[in-house]
Design a protein around this motif. Structure first.
Motif, PDB file in Angstrom:
ATOM      1  N   UNK A  80     -22.528  13.402  84.954  1.00  0.00           N
ATOM      2  CA  UNK A  80     -23.557  13.975  84.087  1.00  0.00           C
ATOM      3  C   UNK A  80     -24.949  13.737  84.665  1.00  0.00           C
ATOM      4  N   UNK A  81     -25.128  12.585  85.247  1.00  0.00           N
ATOM      5  CA  UNK A  81     -26.414  12.268  85.865  1.00  0.00           C
ATOM      6  C   UNK A  81     -26.746  13.253  86.979  1.00  0.00           C
ATOM      7  N   UNK A  82     -25.701  13.729  87.687  1.00  0.00           N
ATOM      8  CA  UNK A  82     -25.901  14.682  88.787  1.00  0.00           C
ATOM      9  C   UNK A  82     -25.832  16.131  88.314  1.00  0.00           C
ATOM     10  N   UNK A  83     -25.882  16.314  86.990  1.00  0.00           N
ATOM     11  CA  UNK A  83     -25.893  17.656  86.391  1.00  0.00           C
ATOM     12  C   UNK A  83     -24.636  18.462  86.675  1.00  0.00           C
ATOM     13  N   UNK A  84     -23.490  17.783  86.816  1.00  0.00           N
ATOM     14  CA  UNK A  84     -22.232  18.503  86.962  1.00  0.00           C
ATOM     15  C   UNK A  84     -21.753  18.933  85.580  1.00  0.00           C
ATOM     16  N   UNK A  85     -21.080  20.068  85.536  1.00  0.00           N
ATOM     17  CA  UNK A  85     -20.550  20.600  84.288  1.00  0.00           C
ATOM     18  C   UNK A  85     -19.222  19.894  83.983  1.00  0.00           C
ATOM     19  N   UNK A  86     -19.190  19.101  82.914  1.00  0.00           N
ATOM     20  CA  UNK A  86     -17.979  18.360  82.537  1.00  0.00           C
ATOM     21  C   UNK A  86     -17.475  18.916  81.206  1.00  0.00           C
ATOM     22  N   UNK A  87     -16.211  19.382  81.216  1.00  0.00           N
ATOM     23  CA  UNK A  87     -15.623  19.964  80.017  1.00  0.00           C
ATOM     24  C   UNK A  87     -14.368  19.189  79.618  1.00  0.00           C
ATOM     25  N   UNK A  88     -14.111  19.146  78.318  1.00  0.00           N
ATOM     26  CA  UNK A  88     -12.912  18.503  77.779  1.00  0.00           C
ATOM     27  C   UNK A  88     -12.240  19.514  76.855  1.00  0.00           C
ATOM     28  N   UNK A  89     -10.927  19.623  76.983  1.00  0.00           N
ATOM     29  CA  UNK A  89     -10.167  20.612  76.208  1.00  0.00           C
ATOM     30  C   UNK A  89     -10.050  20.181  74.738  1.00  0.00           C
ATOM     31  N   UNK A  90     -10.575  21.031  73.860  1.00  0.00           N
ATOM     32  CA  UNK A  90     -10.564  20.750  72.418  1.00  0.00           C
ATOM     33  C   UNK A  90      -9.137  20.651  71.875  1.00  0.00           C
ATOM     34  N   UNK A  91      -8.270  21.562  72.263  1.00  0.00           N
ATOM     35  CA  UNK A  91      -6.903  21.558  71.739  1.00  0.00           C
ATOM     36  C   UNK A  91      -6.161  20.282  72.128  1.00  0.00           C
ATOM     37  N   UNK A  92      -6.388  19.783  73.348  1.00  0.00           N
ATOM     38  CA  UNK A  92      -5.700  18.555  73.779  1.00  0.00           C
ATOM     39  C   UNK A  92      -6.257  17.321  73.073  1.00  0.00           C
ATOM     40  N   UNK A  93      -7.574  17.317  72.795  1.00  0.00           N
ATOM     41  CA  UNK A  93      -8.121  16.219  71.985  1.00  0.00           C
ATOM     42  C   UNK A  93      -7.443  16.219  70.617  1.00  0.00           C
ATOM     43  N   UNK A  94      -7.339  17.393  70.004  1.00  0.00           N
ATOM     44  CA  UNK A  94      -6.701  17.507  68.685  1.00  0.00           C
ATOM     45  C   UNK A  94      -5.254  17.032  68.741  1.00  0.00           C
ATOM     46  N   UNK A  95      -4.532  17.456  69.774  1.00  0.00           N
ATOM     47  CA  UNK A  95      -3.110  17.099  69.920  1.00  0.00           C
ATOM     48  C   UNK A  95      -2.925  15.586  70.005  1.00  0.00           C
ATOM     49  N   UNK A  96      -3.878  14.899  70.623  1.00  0.00           N
ATOM     50  CA  UNK A  96      -3.773  13.448  70.779  1.00  0.00           C
ATOM     51  C   UNK A  96      -4.472  12.683  69.654  1.00  0.00           C
ATOM     52  N   UNK A  97      -4.915  13.404  68.623  1.00  0.00           N
ATOM     53  CA  UNK A  97      -5.544  12.768  67.470  1.00  0.00           C
ATOM     54  C   UNK A  97      -6.915  12.189  67.780  1.00  0.00           C
ATOM     55  N   UNK A  98      -7.598  12.753  68.783  1.00  0.00           N
ATOM     56  CA  UNK A  98      -8.918  12.261  69.172  1.00  0.00           C
ATOM     57  C   UNK A  98      -9.995  13.248  68.709  1.00  0.00           C
ATOM     58  N   UNK A  99     -11.194  12.711  68.502  1.00  0.00           N
ATOM     59  CA  UNK A  99     -12.331  13.551  68.148  1.00  0.00           C
ATOM     60  C   UNK A  99     -13.439  13.336  69.181  1.00  0.00           C
ATOM     61  N   UNK A 100     -14.514  14.078  69.028  1.00  0.00           N
ATOM     62  CA  UNK A 100     -15.662  13.898  69.922  1.00  0.00           C
ATOM     63  C   UNK A 100     -16.238  12.492  69.813  1.00  0.00           C
ATOM     64  N   UNK A 101     -16.048  11.849  68.685  1.00  0.00           N
ATOM     65  CA  UNK A 101     -16.538  10.470  68.523  1.00  0.00           C
ATOM     66  C   UNK A 101     -15.769   9.476  69.383  1.00  0.00           C
ATOM     67  N   UNK A 102     -14.585   9.854  69.844  1.00  0.00           N
ATOM     68  CA  UNK A 102     -13.746   8.951  70.642  1.00  0.00           C
ATOM     69  C   UNK A 102     -14.012   9.037  72.140  1.00  0.00           C
ATOM     70  N   UNK A 103     -14.790  10.029  72.574  1.00  0.00           N
ATOM     71  CA  UNK A 103     -14.941  10.241  74.019  1.00  0.00           C
ATOM     72  C   UNK A 103     -16.387  10.068  74.477  1.00  0.00           C
ATOM     73  N   UNK A 104     -16.529   9.937  75.775  1.00  0.00           N
ATOM     74  CA  UNK A 104     -17.852   9.860  76.406  1.00  0.00           C
ATOM     75  C   UNK A 104     -18.491  11.237  76.302  1.00  0.00           C
TER      76      UNK A 104
END
Length: 137
Positions: A80-104
């Motif tokens: 993120x510091x180097x301005x790279x585009x970092x994406x996380x799959x919403x459906x996989x977060x949901x499948x694993x019972x995780x929310x945006x509050x659980x991740x960096x």
């Protein structure tokens, strides 16, 4: 002014594996290749966490305490510091019972302006279709 687009897809879980950190390290290193390029040529890198790979984005990792390894969390923040585009799959977060509050989501402590984007898999697929090179980890 050609642009070479690199896509790094992390699809496996982290701890005790260098796989996700290699993906992030390669993406970060791709930003330093300009010394080998012609004037005006650039390289961009996007990183996507999908499947069990989204587990690498968990915040407050204790990799150093437990395994004496640097955490993937730190590598994500450096991206993120180097301005790279970092994406996380919403459906996989949901499948694993995780929310945006659980991740960096950001690296404010390092002064990064970009944040991690939680997006539907369709958006990650669209990103992959636009890449010159895709690497899977």
């Amino acid at each position: 002014m050609p642009t070479t687009k690199l896509g790094f897809i992390v699809q496996r879980a982290g701890y005790k594996s260098e796989n996700p950190k290699l993906a992030l390290t390669h993406a970060i290193a791709s930003q330093s290749v300009e010394v080998y390029l012609n004037d005006g040529d650039i390289v961009t890198a996007d990183i996507a966490f999908i499947g069990d790979g989204v587990l690498n984005c968990k915040k407050d990792q204790k990799a150093m305490d437990i395994y004496k390894l640097t955490s993937t969390e730190t590598h994500i923040k450096m991206s993120l510091l180097l301005d790279l585009n970092v994406m996380v799959c919403k459906e996989d977060l949901d499948r694993l019972g995780m929310t945006e509050n659980d991740i960096v989501l950001d690296a404010e402590e390092f002064g990064a302006e970009l944040t991690v984007k939680v997006v539907p898999f369709a958006e990650i697929t669209k990103m992959m279709e636009g890449m010159n090179h895709l690497l899977f980890f």
